[in-house]
Design an enzyme around this catalytic site. Sequence first.
Site, short mmCIF file in Angstrom:
data_model
loop_
_atom_site.label_atom_id
_atom_site.label_comp_id
_atom_site.label_asym_id
_atom_site.label_seq_id
_atom_site.Cartn_x
_atom_site.Cartn_y
_atom_site.Cartn_z
N TYR A 147 -35.68 55.80 41.53
CA TYR A 147 -36.70 56.23 42.47
C TYR A 147 -38.02 55.58 42.10
O TYR A 147 -38.43 55.61 40.93
CB TYR A 147 -36.84 57.76 42.41
CG TYR A 147 -37.87 58.34 43.35
CD1 TYR A 147 -37.71 58.24 44.74
CD2 TYR A 147 -39.00 59.01 42.87
CE1 TYR A 147 -38.65 58.79 45.61
CE2 TYR A 147 -39.93 59.57 43.73
CZ TYR A 147 -39.76 59.46 45.10
OH TYR A 147 -40.68 60.01 45.95
N ASP A 242 -40.85 50.58 35.86
CA ASP A 242 -41.47 51.77 36.43
C ASP A 242 -41.41 52.85 35.36
O ASP A 242 -40.39 53.50 35.16
CB ASP A 242 -40.71 52.20 37.70
CG ASP A 242 -41.30 53.47 38.31
OD1 ASP A 242 -42.21 54.07 37.69
OD2 ASP A 242 -40.84 53.86 39.40
N LYS A 270 -47.58 60.61 36.31
CA LYS A 270 -47.18 61.83 35.60
C LYS A 270 -48.03 62.10 34.34
O LYS A 270 -49.15 62.53 34.46
CB LYS A 270 -45.68 61.81 35.35
CG LYS A 270 -44.95 61.77 36.72
CD LYS A 270 -43.48 61.99 36.71
CE LYS A 270 -42.99 62.20 38.14
NZ LYS A 270 -42.01 61.25 38.63
C1 LIG Z 1 -42.11 60.55 40.02
C2 LIG Z 1 -41.80 59.12 40.06
C3 LIG Z 1 -42.41 58.26 40.98
C4 LIG Z 1 -43.33 58.75 42.07
O1 LIG Z 1 -44.49 59.35 41.55
P1 LIG Z 1 -45.31 60.37 42.49
O2 LIG Z 1 -46.51 60.69 41.65
O3 LIG Z 1 -44.41 61.54 42.72
O4 LIG Z 1 -45.65 59.67 43.74
C5 LIG Z 1 -42.15 56.91 40.89
N1 LIG Z 1 -41.32 56.42 39.96
C6 LIG Z 1 -40.70 57.22 39.06
C7 LIG Z 1 -39.80 56.62 38.02
C8 LIG Z 1 -40.91 58.59 39.09
O5 LIG Z 1 -40.27 59.38 38.23
#
Ligand SMILES: *Cc1c(COP(=O)(O)O)cnc(C)c1O
Length: 430
Positions: A147, A242, A270
């Site tokens: 994701y 990511d 995060k």
């Molecule tokens: C949570 C997450 C996102 C998206 O971040 P948001 O702050 O929810 O938009 C993107 N990449 C990874 C790996 C994530 O865990």
Amino acid sequence: MSQFQTTKSQEIFAAAQRLMPGGVSSPVRAFKSVGGQPIVFDRVQGAYAWDVDGNQYIDYVGSWGPAICGHAHPEVISALKAALDKGTSFGAPCVLENVLAELVIAAVSSIEMVRFVNSGTEACMSVLRLMRAFTGRDKVIKFEGCYHGHADMFLVKAGSGVATLGLPDSPGVPKNVTSNTLTAPYNDLEAVKTLFAENPDQIAGVILEPVVGNSGFIPPDAGFLEGLRVLTQENGALLVFDEVMTGFRIAYGGAQEKFGIKPDLTTLGKVIGGGLPVGAYGGRADIMAMVAPAGPMYQAGTLSGNPLAMTAGIKTLELLQKPGTYDYLDRITKTLIQGLLDIAKETGHAACGGSISAMFGFFFTAGPVHNYEDAKKSDLAKFSRFHRGMLERGIYLAPSQFEAGFTSLAHTEADIEKTLAVAKEVMQSL
Ligand SMILES: *Cc1c(COP(=O)(O)O)cnc(C)c1O
């Protein structure tokens, strides 16, 4: 088990469903994949959350990652209170941006320059534009079950038959937007090789979660990250980690520190916002020089780099720098996951799982789980009953089999022991 009563949660959630789609501001919170009513939180502190009916939970979601120092850490809160008196948003340069940028650049080995945004989604969509701007190529490789936020071009689920066709995952995403998003199974270097061979000089880069958390916890196989580093270099493409989830969580320097691999670009989110909305992307200075106003690639944000968010991030990173932080997180999390696997074995449930530092996961399948296809073999009905049983006994786990779990510095050994005692009771009853 004492009486588990959720009358107020139910009332509030019923009203929320008339006001907001599905009653929530983000889908997974509605508990759809585990069934049953979600609980409505009233407050959080340390390792705990309390709902509006007064039930207390040991929380292994941690606001989906930011709360690695524990919720509402007193030092973060007092720093925020002091910052608040100077205003909530400047929309102008602010020295706190320098402070957080220096911390990030010192922490994450591949980051020479950084741009702050407001979420992980924004970081990922911006980094994709940057990959394309820098290479002059349009195609990008992502992995099934990874994701990268909800931007159109990342919403590609790759069902087996259409693995590389880039079909959109959500209505409203035009096919021509995702047609440049190629997908491969996680941990499958051969598939990536094939994509490069089939699309010569067209692939801008490869983006991945270096440790997957968004199809449950799936670590990279030995050689996978190294292989991607070599393949991208050989093909003139960029490697993008990511680290929105793994950054400052599986090590202070993220997965790139843990595995010793240097990507060209990295996204963060995060933890870096310490509970306030922050995301970031950064990497090699020559690539970041493309970003406006230094370069031509446009990307902007009204609230980006705002003093409150910067303050929470700075304080959180400072707390994480204390010696022993990641050893402690690693130790308690290993105790938790090993305990869960032992209990599953004793009680006759097929299970597999693992952890790295403060990130963990387990599946109700014998495994091993190397990718999303493997993860989907988990017994989801059993997970739902397990989740409910834990919730009713005061343990708050992510309401989906396909989400990693998180521990924090506020979780004590006693919290872990209590969690395992409860898990034993629940697994016996499944
Ligand atoms: C949570 C997450 C996102 C998206 O971040 P948001 O702050 O929810 O938009 C993107 N990449 C990874 C790996 C994530 O865990």
